[in-house]
Enzyme design. Structure first.
Site, PDB file in Angstrom:
ATOM      1  N   LYS A   1       0.838  -1.186   0.085  1.00 57.17           N
ATOM      2  CA  LYS A   1       0.120  -0.060   0.018  1.00 57.17           C
ATOM      3  C   LYS A   1       0.912   1.195  -0.053  1.00 57.17           C
ATOM      4  O   LYS A   1       0.526   2.249  -0.476  1.00 57.17           O
ATOM      5  CB  LYS A   1      -0.992  -0.188   1.273  1.00 57.17           C
ATOM      6  CG  LYS A   1      -1.963  -1.158   1.102  1.00 57.17           C
ATOM      7  CD  LYS A   1      -3.341  -0.931   1.837  1.00 57.17           C
ATOM      8  CE  LYS A   1      -4.493  -1.776   1.216  1.00 57.17           C
ATOM      9  NZ  LYS A   1      -5.709  -1.714   2.085  1.00 57.17           N
TER      10      LYS A   1
ATOM     11  N   LYS B   1      -4.843  -8.707  -6.371  1.00 54.13           N
ATOM     12  CA  LYS B   1      -6.005  -9.058  -5.847  1.00 54.13           C
ATOM     13  C   LYS B   1      -7.109  -7.799  -6.346  1.00 54.13           C
ATOM     14  O   LYS B   1      -6.843  -6.769  -6.670  1.00 54.13           O
ATOM     15  CB  LYS B   1      -5.737  -8.539  -4.405  1.00 54.13           C
ATOM     16  CG  LYS B   1      -6.865  -8.945  -3.318  1.00 54.13           C
ATOM     17  CD  LYS B   1      -6.360  -8.576  -1.903  1.00 54.13           C
ATOM     18  CE  LYS B   1      -6.433  -7.108  -1.472  1.00 54.13           C
ATOM     19  NZ  LYS B   1      -6.832  -6.916  -0.378  1.00 54.13           N
TER      20      LYS B   1
ATOM     21  N   LYS C   1     -11.298  -2.795  -3.902  1.00 53.79           N
ATOM     22  CA  LYS C   1     -12.210  -1.743  -4.020  1.00 53.79           C
ATOM     23  C   LYS C   1     -11.594  -0.405  -4.444  1.00 53.79           C
ATOM     24  O   LYS C   1     -12.126   0.424  -4.856  1.00 53.79           O
ATOM     25  CB  LYS C   1     -12.955  -1.521  -2.823  1.00 53.79           C
ATOM     26  CG  LYS C   1     -12.580  -1.661  -1.568  1.00 53.79           C
ATOM     27  CD  LYS C   1     -13.802  -1.222  -0.444  1.00 53.79           C
ATOM     28  CE  LYS C   1     -13.428  -2.378   0.861  1.00 53.79           C
ATOM     29  NZ  LYS C   1     -12.267  -1.789   1.608  1.00 53.79           N
TER      30      LYS C   1
HETATM   31  N1  AQP Z   1      -9.883 -10.062  -3.394  1.00 56.63           N
HETATM   32  C1  AQP Z   1     -10.133 -10.472  -2.284  1.00 56.63           C
HETATM   33  N2  AQP Z   1     -10.355 -11.668  -2.125  1.00 56.63           N
HETATM   34  C2  AQP Z   1     -10.903 -12.301  -0.874  1.00 56.63           C
HETATM   35  N3  AQP Z   1     -10.970 -11.752   0.352  1.00 56.63           N
HETATM   36  C3  AQP Z   1     -10.702 -10.331   0.080  1.00 56.63           C
HETATM   37  N4  AQP Z   1     -10.903  -9.113   1.094  1.00 56.63           N
HETATM   38  C4  AQP Z   1     -10.480  -8.090   0.393  1.00 56.63           C
HETATM   39  N5  AQP Z   1     -10.211  -8.217  -1.078  1.00 56.63           N
HETATM   40  C5  AQP Z   1     -10.398  -9.525  -1.134  1.00 56.63           C
HETATM   41  C6  AQP Z   1     -11.322  -9.348   2.429  1.00 56.63           C
HETATM   42  O1  AQP Z   1     -11.996  -8.484   2.736  1.00 56.63           O
HETATM   43  C7  AQP Z   1     -11.998  -7.977   3.815  1.00 56.63           C
HETATM   44  C8  AQP Z   1     -12.100  -6.532   4.006  1.00 56.63           C
HETATM   45  O2  AQP Z   1     -11.102  -5.784   3.646  1.00 56.63           O
HETATM   46  P1  AQP Z   1     -10.751  -4.500   3.809  1.00 56.63           P
HETATM   47  O3  AQP Z   1     -11.771  -3.368   3.388  1.00 56.63           O
HETATM   48  O4  AQP Z   1     -10.324  -4.304   5.235  1.00 56.63           O
HETATM   49  O5  AQP Z   1      -9.438  -4.224   3.201  1.00 56.63           O
HETATM   50  P2  AQP Z   1      -8.421  -4.854   2.099  1.00 56.63           P
HETATM   51  O6  AQP Z   1      -8.296  -6.128   2.461  1.00 56.63           O
HETATM   52  O7  AQP Z   1      -7.408  -3.985   1.881  1.00 56.63           O
HETATM   53  O8  AQP Z   1      -9.635  -4.792   0.995  1.00 56.63           O
HETATM   54  P3  AQP Z   1      -9.621  -3.991  -0.454  1.00 56.63           P
HETATM   55  O9  AQP Z   1     -10.712  -4.426  -0.898  1.00 56.63           O
HETATM   56  O10 AQP Z   1      -8.271  -4.145  -1.054  1.00 56.63           O
HETATM   57  O11 AQP Z   1      -9.336  -2.711   0.054  1.00 56.63           O
HETATM   58  P4  AQP Z   1      -8.618  -1.428  -0.298  1.00 56.63           P
HETATM   59  O12 AQP Z   1      -8.904  -1.144  -1.678  1.00 56.63           O
HETATM   60  O13 AQP Z   1      -9.542  -0.379   0.340  1.00 56.63           O
HETATM   61  O14 AQP Z   1      -7.249  -1.850   0.098  1.00 56.63           O
HETATM   62  C9  AQP Z   1     -10.828  -8.744   4.829  1.00 56.63           C
HETATM   63  O15 AQP Z   1     -11.237  -9.509   5.488  1.00 56.63           O
HETATM   64  C10 AQP Z   1     -10.144  -9.030   3.454  1.00 56.63           C
HETATM   65  O16 AQP Z   1      -9.428 -10.136   3.612  1.00 56.63           O
END
Ligand code: AQP
Length: 347
Positions: free
Chosen positions: A122, A206, A209
């Protein structure tokens, strides 16, 4: 559910999601669908949190944050989370998270944080300019979980390393302050078929969002047409699908789409390939689009319905925060007492 160690801690589930954009199919299959399934188990208390204090560790717009918090709460509700069965709230309303987060900044070690791959991903190339909050993010995440003495944490595979750090922090606190069993060793609950859903544009990244390309992900709020179009445009290769999963090695996009189909159908990748092995993406993509529309489009409709009533969402969050704070405060009182802080946290 496996028995957490030590057994004196009653089973309690905690998980959080950042309000950093629309919930994706990855968030849903990796985490939120599991949150909903856990509601069937009456023996366990559940807390699901919109982690808004984590969301400010990276650039954000204050004018958009309250909308993002409500939008994520609507997505939780539309996915099947029920405030009568689960405590739903946003993190900043329960100050115990920040209090314990600071204490864990003093328990956690720099060497541990330096190993966290999510910070490296990140922060990117310009690491010197990353916020200190992004660096200590895993300490706050440990506090989110341990401030409730949660024993089980449903998460996607990308959070496994942070969960290991949470366990290390719990063990060090218990050991350093001579309070064996004070905090439990929480267990991750990671769904086998959908632990890591990948981008529709790049099978090695991955699904996220905050990816700048909307075509890289299915949002839970997408309409049926948008879902079908994104799957039609998803990157693939020219080969037909293999009849066994071994044939998906070195084919990340194909492996991802088969994994999504399996997770949505509630079956295994092997079973999907038994049905579609030997057939091209011209056959497979329409079947995947139909299945995704069937499972996801109704959630989008419900998100739009709930979003029209922000007052209801605010009530859900306020009630949840009151219930969460009542669980956290006595644990924080014990933390302050353990640390020798006279009257800590009561002002
Ligand atoms: N691609 C994914 N596949 C499976 N699980 C996923 N999670 C996120 N992306 C995937 C799971 O969703 C939960 C919430 O995630 P988060 O919002 O705390 O942050 P993150 O893991 O960083 O998810 P994002 O979507 O990638 O958010 P941004 O873009 O803001 O960084 C967690 O349990 C995560 O494992």
């Amino acid at each position: 559910m496996t028995e957490p160690s030590p057994a004196r801690h009653t089973p309690r589930v905690f998980s959080g999601v950042q309000p950093t954009g629309n919930l994706t199919l990855g968030n849903y299959l990796g985490a939120v669908r599991n949150f909903v399934a856990l509601q069937e188990d009456d023996s366990v208390e559940r807390l699901y949190c919109v982690v808004d204090m984590h969301a400010i560790t990276q650039p954000f717009k204050p004018a958009e944050l309250s909308g993002a918090i409500r939008q994520l709460t609507a997505a939780f509700l539309a996915s099947g989370l029920d405030p009568a069965k689960s405590i739903l709230f946003n993190q900043s309303r329960v100050t115990a998270h920040a209090e314990l987060g600071w204490i864990f900044n003093c328990v956690s070690r720099l060497g541990w944080l330096n190993r966290m791959t999510q910070f490296k991903d990140k922060a990117g190339k310009n690491r010197e300019n990353a916020s200190a909050g992004l660096y200590v993010y895993p300490n706050l995440m440990a506090a989110d979980i341990l401030v409730y003495r949660a024993t089980h944490v449903p998460v996607g595979d990308d959070q496994k390393q942070h969960l290991e750090l949470t366990r290390d922090i719990a063990a060090k606190f218990n050991n350093d302050f001579g309070v064996p069993d004070f905090f439990p060793q929480p267990e991750p609950l990671i769904p086998p078929e959908s632990a890591r859903i990948m981008s529709l544009r790049d099978g090695t990244a991955k699904m996220s969002k905050s990816d700048p390309s909307d075509n890289s992900r299915i949002n839970l709020s997408d309409t049926a047409d948008a879902i079908a179009q994104k799957i039609r445009k998803a990157k693939t290769d020219p080969e037909p699908l293999p009849s066994e999963t071994a044939g998906l090695t070195d084919r990340p996009e194909a492996r991802n789409l088969v994994g999504i189909y399996a997770a949505l159908a509630g079956t295994s990748a092997d079973a999907v390939l038994t049905e579609f092995g030997g057939r091209g993406f011209g056959d497979f993509k329409p079947a995947l689009a139909d299945l995704t529309v069937e499972k996801i489009a109704p959630i989008g409709e419900e998100i739009r319905r709930l979003s029209a009533d922000p007052g209801h969402i605010d009530t859900v969050l306020a009630d949840g925060a009151t219930r969460a704070a009542a669980l956290a405060r006595p644990i924080m009182d014990e933390v302050y007492e353990t640390l020798g802080m006279v009257g800590g946290g009561t002002a």
